[in-house]
Design a protein around this motif. Structure first.
Motif, short mmCIF file in Angstrom:
data_model
loop_
_atom_site.label_atom_id
_atom_site.label_comp_id
_atom_site.label_asym_id
_atom_site.label_seq_id
_atom_site.Cartn_x
_atom_site.Cartn_y
_atom_site.Cartn_z
N ILE A 1 82.41 -11.58 23.19
CA ILE A 1 83.57 -10.69 23.33
C ILE A 1 84.06 -10.66 24.77
N ARG A 2 83.14 -10.51 25.69
CA ARG A 2 83.52 -10.47 27.11
C ARG A 2 84.22 -11.76 27.53
N HIS A 3 83.71 -12.89 27.09
CA HIS A 3 84.32 -14.17 27.43
C HIS A 3 85.71 -14.31 26.81
N LYS B 1 86.00 -1.94 27.86
CA LYS B 1 86.74 -2.56 28.95
C LYS B 1 87.26 -3.94 28.58
N HIS B 2 86.64 -4.55 27.59
CA HIS B 2 86.97 -5.93 27.24
C HIS B 2 87.75 -6.05 25.95
N CYS B 3 88.13 -4.94 25.36
CA CYS B 3 88.77 -4.98 24.04
C CYS B 3 90.11 -4.26 24.04
N ALA B 4 91.03 -4.78 23.24
CA ALA B 4 92.30 -4.08 23.03
C ALA B 4 92.04 -2.81 22.23
N ARG B 5 91.08 -2.89 21.31
CA ARG B 5 90.69 -1.72 20.50
C ARG B 5 89.30 -1.97 19.94
N VAL B 6 88.56 -0.89 19.75
CA VAL B 6 87.24 -0.94 19.12
C VAL B 6 87.25 0.03 17.94
N LEU B 7 87.12 -0.51 16.74
CA LEU B 7 87.00 0.30 15.54
C LEU B 7 85.51 0.40 15.21
N TYR B 8 85.03 1.62 15.02
CA TYR B 8 83.60 1.75 14.75
C TYR B 8 83.33 3.00 13.92
N THR C 1 90.06 -7.47 19.18
CA THR C 1 89.81 -6.24 18.43
C THR C 1 88.42 -6.34 17.81
N VAL C 2 87.60 -5.32 18.00
CA VAL C 2 86.23 -5.34 17.50
C VAL C 2 86.05 -4.29 16.41
N ALA C 3 85.35 -4.66 15.35
CA ALA C 3 84.94 -3.73 14.30
C ALA C 3 83.42 -3.78 14.21
N THR C 4 82.77 -2.61 14.29
CA THR C 4 81.32 -2.59 14.32
C THR C 4 80.80 -1.23 13.89
N VAL C 5 79.49 -1.13 13.71
CA VAL C 5 78.87 0.14 13.34
C VAL C 5 77.72 0.43 14.30
N ALA C 6 77.42 1.72 14.46
CA ALA C 6 76.33 2.16 15.33
C ALA C 6 75.42 3.10 14.57
N HIS C 7 74.17 3.19 15.02
CA HIS C 7 73.23 4.14 14.44
C HIS C 7 73.46 5.56 14.95
N SER C 8 73.93 5.65 16.21
CA SER C 8 74.03 6.97 16.84
C SER C 8 75.12 6.96 17.91
N ARG D 1 71.04 -3.20 29.11
CA ARG D 1 70.57 -2.14 28.23
C ARG D 1 69.75 -2.68 27.07
N GLY D 2 69.50 -3.99 27.09
CA GLY D 2 68.73 -4.60 26.01
C GLY D 2 69.54 -4.77 24.74
N GLY D 3 70.86 -4.90 24.86
CA GLY D 3 71.73 -4.95 23.70
C GLY D 3 71.81 -6.32 23.06
N LYS D 4 72.66 -6.41 22.01
CA LYS D 4 72.88 -7.67 21.31
C LYS D 4 73.70 -8.57 22.22
N ILE D 5 73.01 -9.40 22.98
CA ILE D 5 73.64 -10.14 24.06
C ILE D 5 74.65 -11.16 23.56
N ARG D 6 74.41 -11.77 22.40
CA ARG D 6 75.31 -12.83 21.93
C ARG D 6 76.70 -12.29 21.62
N PRO D 7 76.86 -11.30 20.75
CA PRO D 7 78.22 -10.81 20.49
C PRO D 7 78.88 -10.20 21.72
N PHE D 8 78.10 -9.49 22.55
CA PHE D 8 78.70 -8.88 23.74
C PHE D 8 79.26 -9.97 24.66
N ASN D 9 78.49 -11.01 24.91
CA ASN D 9 78.96 -12.07 25.80
C ASN D 9 80.13 -12.84 25.20
#
Length: 403
Positions: free
Chosen positions: A26-28, A55-62, A36-43, A16-24
């Motif tokens: 987290i997945r690893h 699928k890769h997180c115990a919880r996602v706070l956003y 546990t991930v904390a992040t923000v989104a535009h939309s 999807r053209g995402g931020k590949i470094r943090p995603f990979n």
């Protein structure tokens, strides 16, 4: 281990053209640890694009923070010592949720990707904290200050000074600070030699970014890949479309310049009115839009760290023509693995060389893929991450990181 991971943009997969470094990362990490991930989104669309993250997180706070709200917060910070770019990513709601979680749960490791997200880890206690700067954003703002006219240049300079002070204060609160490219690491060590620091190179998944199919289609497609609300990408795409592409069209009137990337701003969508220029906007899978590409261009004059767009195209066997600034974070050899160009004329000549000479195209395609899959291997980078996380602070100092 229980790991708390904060990042400034909602991570979503590379297709999807995402931020590949943090995603990979987290997945690893999720393969052996609870994340546990904390992040923000535009939309909400960004959150949906990142559905796989859950699928890769115990919880996602956003929290979803629309652009007008972000810019309002950034503007409100102007008369304060607090960097506007940090306020741009600030969410009171997310800070509260993280604080409540930190009271209930202990974390063995804290990882922050990008200085803008460090605010979400301030109250999270852990015996080992890693600040993954990736690039020094204050240096980026200084670059912007040199590129823009007054008064915008003054605004970038002011923000760079505030952010540089913030970055250096921040670095001292972490066990180790990491970077994507040697140049970024060397710059940081010159500023903060007393802080432990190390290199975790960006990588590319050669299985995911598989070889494109044999290109038999005409007309020849020239691609630019990148998020199209990011100033260096916008500047580079407009420059190529207006200064270089017309030179190519004089000899190859059938050529197509395809701009692939999410969130295209008005100056980018407007380019679609030019003959031969196509703007895709966000796409479901970037690989499908690279399969028929003859050559990818990376004409950036503002570039720090490692350009993932270059790694991904090379991994797919798409020949690359890049500016020296864009290529400096990639471990590859010019002429053997990619072509370099600076001026409009140099870019046009290099692109036409690839388009019109099958031997050049096939050589760059094969060499480029072989080089980046060996030198920019995510598995090796993740081994480095694992090694750093396995060390305590004393062992880290003894290992020589930052010395």
């Amino acid at each position: 281990m229980n790991i708390f991971f904060a990042c400034h943009r909602y991570p979503y997969p590379p297709n999807r053209g995402g931020k590949i470094r943090p995603f990979n990362m987290i997945r690893h990490l999720s393969e052996k640890h609870e994340v546990t991930v904390a992040t923000v989104a535009h939309s909400r669309d960004e959150v949906e694009a990142g559905a796989e993250l859950r699928k890769h997180c115990a919880r996602v706070l956003y929290d979803v923070i629309p652009s007008p709200v972000r810019w309002g917060r950034a503007a409100a910070a102007l008369p304060t010592p607090w960097p506007s770019s940090v306020q741009y990513f600030r969410s009171g709601k997310l800070l509260k949720e993280v604080a409540e979680l930190a009271k209930q749960k202990k974390f063995d490791r804290v990882i922050v990707h990008c200085a803008f997200a460090a605010q979400y880890a301030e109250g999270v206690e852990s015996p080992f904290r890693m600040m993954d700067f990736g690039d020094l954003d204050s240096g980026k703002w200084l670059d912007y200050a040199h590129e823009r006219n007054f008064p915008i240049s003054a605004a970038y300079w002011y923000e760079a000074k505030r952010l540089r002070s913030y970055e250096l204060q921040l670095a001292r609160k972490f066990s180790v600070c990491t970077f994507t490219a040697p140049g970024e690491l060397d710059e940081f060590r010159g500023l903060a030699p007393q802080v432990s620091s190390d290199l975790i190179p960006n990588g590319v998944d050669a299985g995911f970014f598989r070889l494109r199919r044999s290109r038999t289609e005409r007309p020849p497609v020239i691609a630019f890949l990148g998020r199209m609300d990011y100033f260096p990408n916008v500047k580079g795409a407009i420059w190529f479309a207006t200064e270089v592409f017309p030179l190519i069209q004089k000899r190859r009137g059938d050529a197509v310049f395809r701009i692939i990337g999410s969130n295209p701003i008005g100056s980018i969508t407007g380019l679609a009115g030019n003959p031969g220029v196509k703007v895709t906007g966000s796409v479901p899978d970037v690989r499908e839009f690279l399969d028929d590409v003859a050559v990818s261009v990376v004409p950036l004059t503002l570039a720090r760290g490692t350009q993932n767009k270059m790694l991904e195209c090379m991994a797919m066997g798409v020949p690359v023509v890049a500016s020296p600034q864009a290529a400096k974070g990639v471990k590859a050899t010019v002429e053997r693995d990619y072509l370099a160009a600076s001026s409009p004329e140099e870019f046009a000549v290099a692109v036409l060389k690839v388009i019109e000479d099958p031997e050049v195209e096939s050589r760059l395609a094969a060499n480029g893929r072989e080089q980046v899959t060996a030198a920019h291997n995510w598995a090796n980078s993740m081994q480095k991450l694992d090694k750093l996380l396995s060390l305590g602070t004393e062992e880290l100092l003894a290992s020589g990181s930052g010395r």
